[in-house]
Design an enzyme around this catalytic site. Structure first.
Site, short mmCIF file in Angstrom:
data_model
loop_
_atom_site.label_atom_id
_atom_site.label_comp_id
_atom_site.label_asym_id
_atom_site.label_seq_id
_atom_site.Cartn_x
_atom_site.Cartn_y
_atom_site.Cartn_z
N HIS A 143 1.44 9.57 5.88
CA HIS A 143 2.40 9.18 4.87
C HIS A 143 2.78 10.45 4.12
CE1 HIS A 143 -0.21 5.61 5.34
NE2 HIS A 143 0.86 4.90 5.11
N ASP B 267 0.18 11.55 1.76
CA ASP B 267 -1.12 12.00 2.31
C ASP B 267 -1.15 13.52 2.36
OD1 ASP B 267 -1.68 9.34 2.87
OD2 ASP B 267 -1.11 9.50 4.99
N MET C 283 4.03 10.91 14.69
CA MET C 283 4.58 9.84 13.84
C MET C 283 4.41 10.20 12.38
SD MET C 283 3.21 7.13 11.80
CE MET C 283 1.87 6.09 12.37
N GLU D 1 6.21 -2.30 11.05
CA GLU D 1 4.83 -2.78 11.10
C GLU D 1 4.64 -3.97 10.17
OE1 GLU D 1 1.95 0.28 10.39
OE2 GLU D 1 0.45 -1.16 9.68
N LYS E 188 2.45 -7.32 8.48
CA LYS E 188 1.13 -7.73 7.98
C LYS E 188 1.33 -9.02 7.21
CE LYS E 188 -2.81 -5.94 5.37
NZ LYS E 188 -3.30 -4.91 4.42
N GLU F 97 -0.14 -3.88 14.70
CA GLU F 97 -1.50 -3.44 14.35
C GLU F 97 -2.47 -4.57 14.64
OE1 GLU F 97 -2.33 -1.36 10.71
OE2 GLU F 97 -4.31 -2.29 10.55
N HIS G 10 -3.87 -6.63 11.71
CA HIS G 10 -2.92 -7.45 10.96
C HIS G 10 -2.64 -8.78 11.66
CE1 HIS G 10 -1.23 -3.65 8.75
NE2 HIS G 10 -2.51 -3.87 8.51
N ASP H 229 -0.93 0.41 16.49
CA ASP H 229 -2.04 0.73 15.60
C ASP H 229 -3.29 0.01 16.09
OD1 ASP H 229 -0.52 2.34 14.01
OD2 ASP H 229 -0.71 1.13 12.20
N ASP I 11 -8.34 -7.15 4.92
CA ASP I 11 -8.01 -6.11 5.89
C ASP I 11 -9.19 -5.14 6.02
OD1 ASP I 11 -6.63 -4.37 7.51
OD2 ASP I 11 -5.34 -3.61 5.92
N ASP J 216 -9.87 -2.87 8.83
CA ASP J 216 -9.60 -1.58 9.49
C ASP J 216 -10.88 -0.98 10.09
OD1 ASP J 216 -6.87 -1.53 9.08
OD2 ASP J 216 -6.95 -0.29 7.29
N ASP K 59 -5.68 3.26 13.43
CA ASP K 59 -5.43 3.03 12.01
C ASP K 59 -6.64 2.29 11.45
OD1 ASP K 59 -4.43 2.78 9.53
OD2 ASP K 59 -2.78 1.47 10.04
#
Lengths: 383, 383, 383, 383
Positions: A54, A57, A88, A181, A183, A217, A220, A245, A255, A257, A287
């Site tokens: 991102h 980030d 990406m 994406e 969710k 993902e 998700h 993802d 979530d 992950d 992810d």
């Protein structure tokens, strides 16, 4: 069995994944910040192909132009030194309080405009560092209070933003595809476009549908208890699997992950099999993040584990295709006979005249228990 | 408040709903069969507008041509006598063992052909009795064993069948639209096209997308914990809400098909509000059934209850629009300012140059707690 | 209908509820800290009876003794000035990284000892300010990796801590009862003792079962899709409902802690009815928080809404008891005849000899659709 | 690795499992009835130890005394001929319409009395054939309409029935233990005592708690997304694991009763490990059935698969205990130091005086990612 990851495997991680600091709704950070430059070197070391981010980030939301340039210069140097790619990039449209009620779907047109501006700049940054896929995850595009937002208006606002940004990318001659994406919920009570299929329905309504696909993902879809395999298959069949993802998750909860392959061995086996057999050639992006109980060393255990399990499952997909017992059952369950074919009056007349023996057809053996047990044996390594 | 249902309200029931006999996986029938002719008369009496059916709800799968004709004649007479309409029909492609591994997606081409033939005949029957909408619910189109079926092939087979049947309807000059109905699971472990959005993604890939829409069912989205309101909104926005199945359901469990409004008062209020305000003018179809503890009298209590709660919620939707306190909050939460507008270089340049005060934007008041409490008050009748 | 909350209604809020600052896994704080003294004054103003806290809601974990004394003095002054009580206190055994793998169930005995010490001090603080109920929520007592923890050992460690703390309270002559609070997951992958019933099974194995009960929370049972009503009924029947956490939640997702009555109108109606009719006389504690989109003013909208909806539902419970139509159905569905009674040889022999007409018994009318619709009418205010 | 089942493995199946005929809410029977005598012979052949039944699996509800005697005689002959045992029996209190609103908790005292009578006779039958465990699954003990049943009264009625039947068993000098089986929902909207823990909380309130334990079923806890491992651990720790139902299930959906190990490889590995390491010596009962797509041959594929996967996982549990890498991590994550020990004033004073270095404690390494990956490797057979 080759279990050492190499760039050709196209494994990628986000800066936010290996850099996850372990904060959750009930507790504080447990790990220090991870410097992006160090992240790149560590990822290279463990055999990853790429790193994604991102905008924030890499470059803090409050960075000056000079700070941005220095950060980008140092980051690019690390990429050059290691050969790590940036396949990406994406925009953080959820952390800052300005997005508390949405970005592209906010009631406040200034917030919507700011979100588009922020995305344009983040696209510039991503493209500058080599990104060919741009992901949109609208974490705050949703509602707890349906009285407060018209969901039809939300769709229109979201479309306006994506159409605008498609044109921006085209006008800039960016070689960039968008991947949306989905969710179902968290952090919002309900998020608009809750599943991958929601975006598959939305994309044909865009001004430039050809440049927009999906980024499914695992976690998700799993949160809603839906089959990720079937969702990815639909995306592939529609030519819309632009990114993916990978992670893990238990259904019906927050979530998580989790490390790829840490929970859902059978579903993820079929996923890897589908990706490999269908010739998906995009990044295998993890992810996910390490458990909050881990320290820095554990973060890299986590990252290695994601890639290792993918490679194991890929090898098992090859074994599935070469397994005599499995292939025999698969051959038996397929019936033969004339396909339906395209419609014509003659075909319809012939079909109307056809006689079927329901009982005979119903009694045909389908040895799915046997087949499934062979798969379980294969997965457990006792085949 | 008008709470007496009338044909203008367009309430419809399936023969299989008021005729449900209360069998479940753990117990036998508790109610005798309901004669379709009697069903029509009872529905007329309680103010319903229409009755829908699967082919075999009306005509047994083993009926002779003569039996079929007699049944249809008597049924039509009941329709004529009562003014009850048949707005929708559908095919039973799930009860008979022949469909144990799918109909349009079966591995056996003869089963697929039989399923298409059965649907053609059921379409003929439906059109003969006046149906303008034809629903497809593929209850057996799914899998427990993903090793045994390629989900991409399943999509292609399903498309082949729908395309063939679209052409059949066109060739017959049937004034008929198709409405595809999704469900995530049950009776199959996973059903292909698990959500309404899956079909919204599928429809643009058909040969005749304009004649195909969706038939969302509240219980089916609710089983996966997804927002039905948002799914219906997406269908409406895409011009694809061709029919709707109303009922109730608790999330994350078996398909309950409860009386409309018996559980989910708030979500169903927003649904009714959406349908009424968006001018949806199709049937309000109740796809539900009485509790297994009910006798025949209870079946009609159940049916009356569905319509009554719809009318109450419709009245509350009018009250929402007229409620000063609610409208004041709604006006306040909407920001003003220039819309994003379509892309142009100038627009992009202007946007890039624009300065935003994140903190000021973030501090804008959004009185959603107040708004939501006003809605709760309205629902509870203390507004 | 009396809708103005008063201390006699025994409504309480936690400092952490009205003081919630809106941080979530994907975004930062949106509201400034709420001073505990101001919280007390605001709660008094809106008609709350009491305020509850975790030790560190009031006294920071790093406070010096002098700071602690000043904070407690000022807080007590606010209580005295307003008449607000402290009916319950609890320990924060989840925020600090030291508890990242559990408190009472940590693998590290030093962490376990520290957790017990911290609880002793927090009990001292709670009792000093008047608390009569002490809640235990073991947010970190769980696992993502079952290989790493023996769940049987976890139970034993948890019991050791509770037994030790019971003895501490007795030795200090604290007039204090313990209330154990369950949650199925989040922040841990799985939390030990996932449901209220898990603690009902655990309590009889303690050294002092008589001083330990449960603190069921609506959202926590709802996350697993379980009936909160039935869980609370079992706790009441066992004499173990020592406290209760009221809020709202959609099933099968992250912990939402929504305003009481904002989602689950029907289940919460039956809950309020049960509490009122069974004479539960403990606090009605709202363990919830305002949407992240709210500012400070919205926090108090939120708090007022919780109490208002409780009072509306309480009024409807009275109306239920006085409703002729409802009471008529309830009288009809109850059969009559001799109770089973206690066992004796004679009773068994008589029962063995008894003849039953299954069909007659099965055909008895149970007008649950009618009854349920009367309840819906009552809830919607059209009775 | 020994993968051939033998009686010493104590694998058992219910007549209703291998005899399941594949009816579901949307479709008819696909398999013919399975004769109980043939079932016994087939079970013997594949290496099962025992067979269990509901009264009406063996003896139809309408059988005459003579028919009952003949059936029992022939069944016993099959048992004698094969050595197959009957470790457990149970009552069908859910199929017949008489139980449509409950058996022990019905509003109609005659239904309650009939249910107790039926259970006494079924206990007689079970004991006659050798059963030492008697299971209670109250499939109809629940509600869709909470207005219609007081959940506290339901608990009391259920207790009355169990207490009566305990006394009956004692009076008859039956060597029989009761095992209570929970399920959250289906066929009822909500079932009373929804989880294993609900019964662990209920048992201490019985007149003869020592003769009553639990029969946890994997699918039933999994439906609510709860950890079955943790539920079984609590039952074991309380000395209450009297029986266990093994199968498989995806969370958050209808009761699937899938082949053991067909979905949840990791959770079931830890379950088998727990059972084996804790010395559970009761039956390993498979309460599952073949997919509806199977014919008779597939039923026995299914049954063999259940046992095979159990044996594979049991072997992996042994490998876990012998795995150096795993044992090294396990040793490292356990801290050392003085246990908390029982309470005394001195112990409390010492603890209050103890100083803890939170940061040091928080920084301790817990290599759970590494450990979990080693388990995944072990499960996938690449260790």
């Amino acid at each position: 069995m080759k279990l050492t990851p190499a760039p050709a495997d196209k494994f990628t991680f986000g800066l936010w994944t290996v850099g996850n600091r372990g904060r959750d709704p009930f507790g504080d950070f447990v790990r220090p910040p991870l410097d992006p430059v160090r992240a790149v070197h560590c990822l290279a070391e463990i055999g990853a192909w790429g790193v994604n981010f991102h905008d924030n980030d890499l470059v803090p939301i409050d960075a000056t132009a000079a700070e941005r340039d220095r950060i980008v210069r140092e980051f690019r140097a690390a990429l050059d030194a290691t050969g790590v790619t940036v396949p990406m990039a994406t925009t953080n449209l959820f952390s800052d309080p300005v997005f508390k009620d949405g970005a592209f779907t906010s009631h406040d047109v200034r917030v919507r405009r700011y979100a588009v501006q922020k995305t344009m700049r983040a696209m510039d940054l991503g493209v500058e560092l080599g990104a060919r896929t741009y992901v949109f995850w609208g974490g705050r595009e949703g509602a707890e209070v349906d009285a407060g937002k018209d969901p039809i208006e939300a769709i229109k606002r979201f479309r306006d933003a994506i159409d605008f940004l498609c044109d921006y990318a085209r006008d800039q001659r960016y070689d960039l595809r968008f991947a949306l994406e989905a969710k179902p919920n968290e952090p919002r009570g309900d998020i608009y476009f809750p599943t991958t299929a929601s975006y598959l329905g939305f994309i044909p309504t865009l001004a430039h549908p050809e440049m927009v696909g999906v980024n499914p993902e695992f976690a998700h879809e799993q949160m809603a208890g839906l089959s990720f395999l079937h969702a990815v298959a639909q995306a592939l069949e529609a030519g819309k699997l632009f990114h993916i993802d990978l992670n893990d998750q238990k259904p019906g909860r927050f979530d998580q992950d989790l490390r790829f392959g840490s929970e859902s061995l059978k579903p993820l086996f079929f996923l890897v099999k589908l990706l490999e057999e269908q010739g998906y050639d995009g990044p295998r992006h993890f992810d996910a993040h390490a458990y909050r109980t881990e320290d820095d060393e554990g973060v890299w255990d986590f990252a290695r584990g994601c890639m290792r399990t993918y490679l194991i499952l890929k090898d098992k997909a090859r074994a599935f295709a070469a397994h005599d017992g499995i292939q025999t059952v698969l051959a038996e369950i397929r019936g033969d006979g004339d396909e339906l074919g395209p419609y014509s009056r003659q075909a319809a007349a012939a079909l109307e005249a056809e006689a079927f023996d329901r009982q005979a057809l119903a009694s045909r053996r389908l040895a799915y228990e046997r087949l499934d047990q062979l798969v379980i044996d294969l997965l457990l390594g006792v085949a």
